[in-house]
Design a protein around this motif. Structure first.
Motif, short mmCIF file in Angstrom:
data_model
loop_
_atom_site.label_atom_id
_atom_site.label_comp_id
_atom_site.label_asym_id
_atom_site.label_seq_id
_atom_site.Cartn_x
_atom_site.Cartn_y
_atom_site.Cartn_z
N PHE A 1 0.75 -1.13 0.08
CA PHE A 1 0.04 0.01 0.05
C PHE A 1 0.92 1.30 0.12
CE2 PHE A 1 0.81 -0.50 4.56
CZ PHE A 1 0.70 1.00 4.94
N THR B 1 1.67 2.10 -3.47
CA THR B 1 0.48 2.28 -4.27
C THR B 1 -0.14 3.78 -3.95
OG1 THR B 1 -0.47 0.10 -4.25
CG2 THR B 1 -2.20 1.75 -4.41
N ALA B 2 0.18 4.15 -2.69
CA ALA B 2 0.02 5.54 -2.37
C ALA B 2 0.73 6.57 -2.84
CB ALA B 2 -0.41 5.65 -0.56
N HIS C 1 -0.13 9.10 -5.26
CA HIS C 1 -1.29 10.08 -4.78
C HIS C 1 -0.83 11.05 -3.99
CE1 HIS C 1 -4.43 7.43 -6.70
NE2 HIS C 1 -3.64 6.39 -6.23
N LEU D 1 1.73 9.68 4.95
CA LEU D 1 0.78 8.57 5.06
C LEU D 1 1.54 7.95 6.44
CD1 LEU D 1 -1.48 7.25 3.49
CD2 LEU D 1 0.01 5.53 2.95
N VAL E 1 -7.50 6.35 5.59
CA VAL E 1 -7.51 5.60 4.09
C VAL E 1 -7.74 3.90 4.68
CG1 VAL E 1 -5.67 4.57 2.37
CG2 VAL E 1 -5.45 6.95 3.24
N LEU F 1 -3.98 9.55 6.06
CA LEU F 1 -3.42 10.52 5.18
C LEU F 1 -3.32 11.75 5.54
CD1 LEU F 1 -2.58 11.37 2.10
CD2 LEU F 1 -4.92 11.57 1.70
N THR G 1 -8.25 12.11 -2.44
CA THR G 1 -7.20 11.33 -2.36
C THR G 1 -7.02 10.05 -1.89
OG1 THR G 1 -5.98 13.37 -2.60
CG2 THR G 1 -4.82 11.40 -2.13
N ALA G 2 -7.73 9.99 -0.59
CA ALA G 2 -7.92 8.78 0.23
C ALA G 2 -8.58 7.83 -0.47
CB ALA G 2 -8.41 9.15 1.56
N ILE H 1 -6.88 6.00 -3.18
CA ILE H 1 -5.73 5.10 -2.69
C ILE H 1 -6.71 3.80 -2.30
CG2 ILE H 1 -4.34 4.64 -0.70
CD1 ILE H 1 -3.60 7.55 -0.76
N SER H 2 -7.52 3.83 -1.71
CA SER H 2 -8.56 2.93 -1.33
C SER H 2 -9.06 2.29 -2.62
CB SER H 2 -9.54 3.36 -0.38
OG SER H 2 -9.23 3.93 0.70
#
Length: 275
Positions: A89, A92-93, A96, A110, A212, A223, A248-249, A252-253
């Motif tokens: 994650f 992945t984040a 973003h 994060l 998140v 976040l 944004t959160a 990401i999710s």
């Protein structure tokens, strides 16, 4: 010695590993190059024990001696790299976080909860003459930060109790130090879906955080956005920044759900940016 959880009994506890980590953690900003005696004082271990541990860590390549003083080597950074590699994650984040930082012109982070503290696990920092100096791995008290508010607001009651039991010490002029007031603040965070904290960790520091969630809907991380009261007001952060953070959160999710379903993530072009 305290009893261990159901995952293992006291017989499974390896004290030498605990002592090894205690020695590594004795190296900090205040003691970047400690002597053996200073490490012994910081850890509460005997000098012979500290000497053996330092020599072992030296053989493994994690510390180096320079006269009577010791220093960490870059090899310790691989421990953090293994965390990022095994927790997808974070990767992945990252894009973003970059987009959020570009949109707000402020750093984006994060963080996750570790006991009664919050640990930064990813961060995109803008170039400013005056900025909040934190890096990945930095730790801050959960009770006095927006990240901690978000993470404890959706945590189990036992986690909240542990944070309060650790003490709500005054760090700045607005720090919440009363347990009932702190619980009320967590209730408001759950109700509104975000946290804004001003001058609780440090006077003049203003931050906002949103949850998140993972592919199961559980809060995985917070976040965070940070600035100073001289650049933005709390009301401006709520009106202009929090909506961007919620978007944004969610993005990401959404990506985490794709990863959970083994679907490929969209490619993000590389950017030079302004960082």
């Amino acid at each position: 010695m305290t009893r261990m959880t159901a995952e293992g009994s006291e017989r499974d506890y390896v004290q030498s590993i605990e002592r090894g980590f205690a020695v590594l953690l004795a190296f900090d900003a205040e003691h970047p190059n400690p002597t053996l005696a200073e490490v012994a004082t910081a850890t509460g271990l005997s000098r012979p024990a500290v000497r053996r541990i330092l020599l072992t860590l030296q053989r493994l390549g994690y510390v180096v001696a320079n006269g009577s003083r010791w220093s960490l080597t870059p090899r310790v950074l691989t421990i953090g790299q293994h965390y990022a590699a095994t927790h997808g994650f974070v990767e992945t984040a990252q894009p973003h976080l970059l987009r959020l930082a570009e949109a707000t012109q402020e750093s984006a982070s994060l963080a996750q909860l570790d006991g009664s503290e919050v640990v930064y696990v990813a961060r995109v920092q803008v170039r400013r003459i005056m900025s909040v100096a934190v890096d990945v791995g930095s730790r801050v008290p959960a009770y006095a930060t927006s990240m901690g508010r978000v993470l404890t607001a959706w945590a189990e009651a036992s986690v909240v109790d542990a944070v309060i039991a650790g003490g709500l010490r005054r760090l700045a002029h607005r720090t919440i130090t009363d347990p009932t007031t702190f619980r009320d603040a967590l209730h408001r965070v759950r109700k509104q879906g975000y946290a804004v904290v001003e001058s609780e960790l440090e006077d003049g520091l203003l931050s906002a955080s949103v949850p998140v969630r993972d592919q199961h809907g559980d809060v995985l991380a917070a976040l965070a956005y940070s600035t100073t009261a001289g650049r933005m007001t709390a009301e401006q952060v709520v009106d202009k920044v929090v909506p961007l953070m919620l978007e944004t959160a969610k993005a990401i999710s959404d990506d985490l759900r794709l990863v959970g379903n083994h679907a490929p993530l969209p490619s993000i072009p590389a950017r030079d940016g302004f960082f």
